[in-house]
Design a protein around this motif. Sequence first.
Motif, mmCIF file in Angstrom:
data_model
loop_
_atom_site.group_PDB
_atom_site.id
_atom_site.type_symbol
_atom_site.label_atom_id
_atom_site.label_comp_id
_atom_site.label_asym_id
_atom_site.label_seq_id
_atom_site.Cartn_x
_atom_site.Cartn_y
_atom_site.Cartn_z
ATOM 1 N N GLN A 134 0.819 -1.209 0.000
ATOM 2 C CA GLN A 134 0.000 0.000 0.000
ATOM 3 C C GLN A 134 0.855 1.262 0.000
ATOM 4 N N TRP A 135 1.963 1.225 0.731
ATOM 5 C CA TRP A 135 2.853 2.389 0.746
ATOM 6 C C TRP A 135 3.420 2.662 -0.643
ATOM 7 N N VAL A 136 3.800 1.603 -1.360
ATOM 8 C CA VAL A 136 4.340 1.788 -2.707
ATOM 9 C C VAL A 136 3.243 2.275 -3.659
ATOM 10 N N ARG A 137 2.053 1.715 -3.526
ATOM 11 C CA ARG A 137 0.947 2.150 -4.384
ATOM 12 C C ARG A 137 0.625 3.629 -4.155
ATOM 13 N N ASP A 138 0.600 4.024 -2.902
ATOM 14 C CA ASP A 138 0.327 5.425 -2.591
ATOM 15 C C ASP A 138 1.398 6.333 -3.175
ATOM 16 N N ALA A 139 2.656 5.910 -3.043
ATOM 17 C CA ALA A 139 3.758 6.714 -3.577
ATOM 18 C C ALA A 139 3.681 6.801 -5.100
ATOM 19 N N ALA A 140 3.354 5.679 -5.752
ATOM 20 C CA ALA A 140 3.213 5.681 -7.209
ATOM 21 C C ALA A 140 2.075 6.601 -7.645
ATOM 22 N N GLY A 141 1.000 6.611 -6.872
ATOM 23 C CA GLY A 141 -0.113 7.503 -7.177
ATOM 24 C C GLY A 141 0.281 8.960 -7.062
ATOM 25 N N ARG A 142 1.045 9.305 -6.028
ATOM 26 C CA ARG A 142 1.495 10.684 -5.868
ATOM 27 C C ARG A 142 2.462 11.078 -6.977
ATOM 28 N N TYR B 27 15.155 10.401 -7.384
ATOM 29 C CA TYR B 27 15.155 9.670 -6.119
ATOM 30 C C TYR B 27 13.829 8.931 -5.918
ATOM 31 N N SER B 28 12.741 9.578 -6.311
ATOM 32 C CA SER B 28 11.423 8.952 -6.172
ATOM 33 C C SER B 28 11.314 7.712 -7.035
ATOM 34 N N LEU B 29 11.807 7.792 -8.259
ATOM 35 C CA LEU B 29 11.808 6.627 -9.146
ATOM 36 C C LEU B 29 12.586 5.475 -8.518
ATOM 37 N N ALA B 30 13.771 5.791 -7.979
ATOM 38 C CA ALA B 30 14.625 4.751 -7.396
ATOM 39 C C ALA B 30 13.958 4.099 -6.190
ATOM 40 N N GLU C 124 10.165 7.855 3.115
ATOM 41 C CA GLU C 124 9.461 8.691 2.140
ATOM 42 C C GLU C 124 9.827 8.184 0.750
ATOM 43 N N LEU C 125 8.877 7.532 0.111
ATOM 44 C CA LEU C 125 9.137 6.925 -1.196
ATOM 45 C C LEU C 125 9.003 7.912 -2.344
ATOM 46 N N CYS C 126 8.304 9.001 -2.136
ATOM 47 C CA CYS C 126 8.094 9.966 -3.216
ATOM 48 C C CYS C 126 8.460 11.375 -2.745
ATOM 49 N N PRO C 127 9.760 11.639 -2.538
ATOM 50 C CA PRO C 127 10.168 12.959 -2.047
ATOM 51 C C PRO C 127 9.805 14.104 -2.982
ATOM 52 N N VAL C 128 9.666 13.819 -4.275
ATOM 53 C CA VAL C 128 9.338 14.901 -5.198
ATOM 54 C C VAL C 128 7.937 15.446 -4.933
ATOM 55 N N ALA C 129 7.005 14.589 -4.545
ATOM 56 C CA ALA C 129 5.658 15.052 -4.219
ATOM 57 C C ALA C 129 5.663 15.844 -2.920
ATOM 58 N N ALA C 130 6.460 15.371 -1.953
ATOM 59 C CA ALA C 130 6.545 16.082 -0.678
ATOM 60 C C ALA C 130 7.135 17.470 -0.859
ATOM 61 N N GLU C 131 8.183 17.586 -1.664
ATOM 62 C CA GLU C 131 8.819 18.884 -1.887
ATOM 63 C C GLU C 131 7.943 19.802 -2.737
ATOM 64 N N LEU C 132 7.172 19.219 -3.628
ATOM 65 C CA LEU C 132 6.230 20.029 -4.394
ATOM 66 C C LEU C 132 5.218 20.672 -3.445
#
Length: 588
Positions: A485-493, A518-521, A553-561
């Motif tokens: 679920q964490w990966v799915r949520d990150a992919a969605g963001r 970094y988010s992709l990785a 934090e799997l999707c840092p680009v969304a967090a920084e946005l």
Amino acid sequence: MFTLALCRPTATCRLRHGWDRCQAWSCRGFSTTAGQGQQVSLQEKQVGGDVEMPVARREAETLFQERPEPGNQYLEDALLRSYLEAHLPPKVLEEVSQELEGFGNRLLTKIRPLGWECELNPPVFRQYDAWGQRVDHIVTCSAWKRMKEIAAEEGLIAEAYERRYSNWSRVYQAVKLYLFSTASGGFNCPLAMTDGAAKVIESLGTPASLKNAFDHLTSRDPRKFWTSGQWMTERRGGSDVANGTETVARKQPDGTYRLYGFKWFTSAADSDMALTLARIVDAEGHVKQISAEGRGVASISNMLNITRIHNVIGAVASMRRMISLSREYALKRVVFGKLLKDHPLHMQTIARMEVQTQGAFLLLMEMVRLLGLAETNMASEQDQLLLRLLVPVAKLYTGKQATAVATEAMESFGGQGYMEDTGLPVIVRDALVLSIWEGTTNVLSLDVLRSLTKSQGQVMAVFFSTVQNKLELASSSAELQPAVQWVRDAAGRLTRFCQGAAAEGAVPMELAARDFSYSLARIYAGALLIEHAARPGSSCTDVCAAQRWCRQELCPVAAELGNGSYSAEESSMDSALVYAGSPAGSRL
């Protein structure tokens, strides 16, 4: 016009500066091993005759620390072995397992001592002889020469091109290089260049003029094996080799070219041949700007892909070696009345490094698996798009991981970690270059964006569908569902970020390039860890590694946005912060 040149170095080559390995100045400490301590004690007893050693002195003898001594690298690497068992066909697995166990023994007993000898005896450049005559001779130690023979005997380059295991040949080669890397005394660097040169020649269809070179580069015979250098960097430096190349090539009557220019840096300076770039000058002295001859930069890009993969191999290998040493040391070192392994905080620290290393390892294996498919014409269009994306992503991310893990692991040894003769500082120094070599983090982040543009967004569709497919493999595992679920949520963001970025233009996307990569990785490595933990026969530690990776934090680009980090105002303040107090600040 660019040409791609193959050069055989001679004594008349003028190599001004470059070495593929640099000895960094450092404040060096010296430690005394247990063996040395015992010798000192024996001498003291001999000198003192029958005089009994004071009690305090006898007790002090126990303070000498025991060195960590990992065993066979292949047998002790649980993740490596479980990956091969999960992916290789049974017959291939049986063969390579036996070979890798033997290779692990050779590394332990023969290769690693040679590697340390190479570290103690770095190359020396003799520009003149005793009589003032120019000789330009590179002196290397006998251990370095032996490393070259071993590389041939073990097929460290040949394995990838013989393809005796079809599409799995690249995976097998990568595994051997991964085991060899930290024991090689730096010889992994010329092997990276050699592999890249062989790949360039193969990509050109192995023309008759280069067939002899290719045969030497991929030989298992130590008497015939060649290494290759890479002569790209000129005095401007940097990754923009296309615009930075001033060297020119003048055609000679016999059809060959003579190069004129200044190469500021060369990798593998003692190699048997080298690939280089130069602009062709015609008979009238005009430099040609557009031509297919040699294909220039387009051809050299094949070398860059291979050397970037080698960079990832080196990064993951350095992480694995430092953790192996750290965990062995924790079994022997007593601190505050108990072994380090019995200190929960110490174990937590090493466990966190282990999780990072596992994610990096699976990224590496995914890359070379896709490369193997591509090289045997078994890759789909989606596989090729994904490979194009993952090479820069994995290179930039594992380079940063290696620095963090190596320095953290160095700290786990306390003062011993800084002692030069433990060998630990060597691994740390070698790790530090990995975020620079073959493209810095920012340069490769922009390369990731170019892969998106070139594929018109198709690569991201492939990325998301591949991640989803890997997550589906864990659908029946209740304990993996939180990680899924964490990966799915990150992919969605990340999907929403991509959709929004398309409307924002190039500048915000460039500002986000590093966090995006970094988010992709992190997302892809999370999916790989879940896939590995969902396989039949997986262990509880496989599940734990997947869970712990996916908690970050799997999707840092969304967090920084969300923090507004990519706005024009923030970009302006970046410069203001950097140049505050500087004379340049008034000109902004």
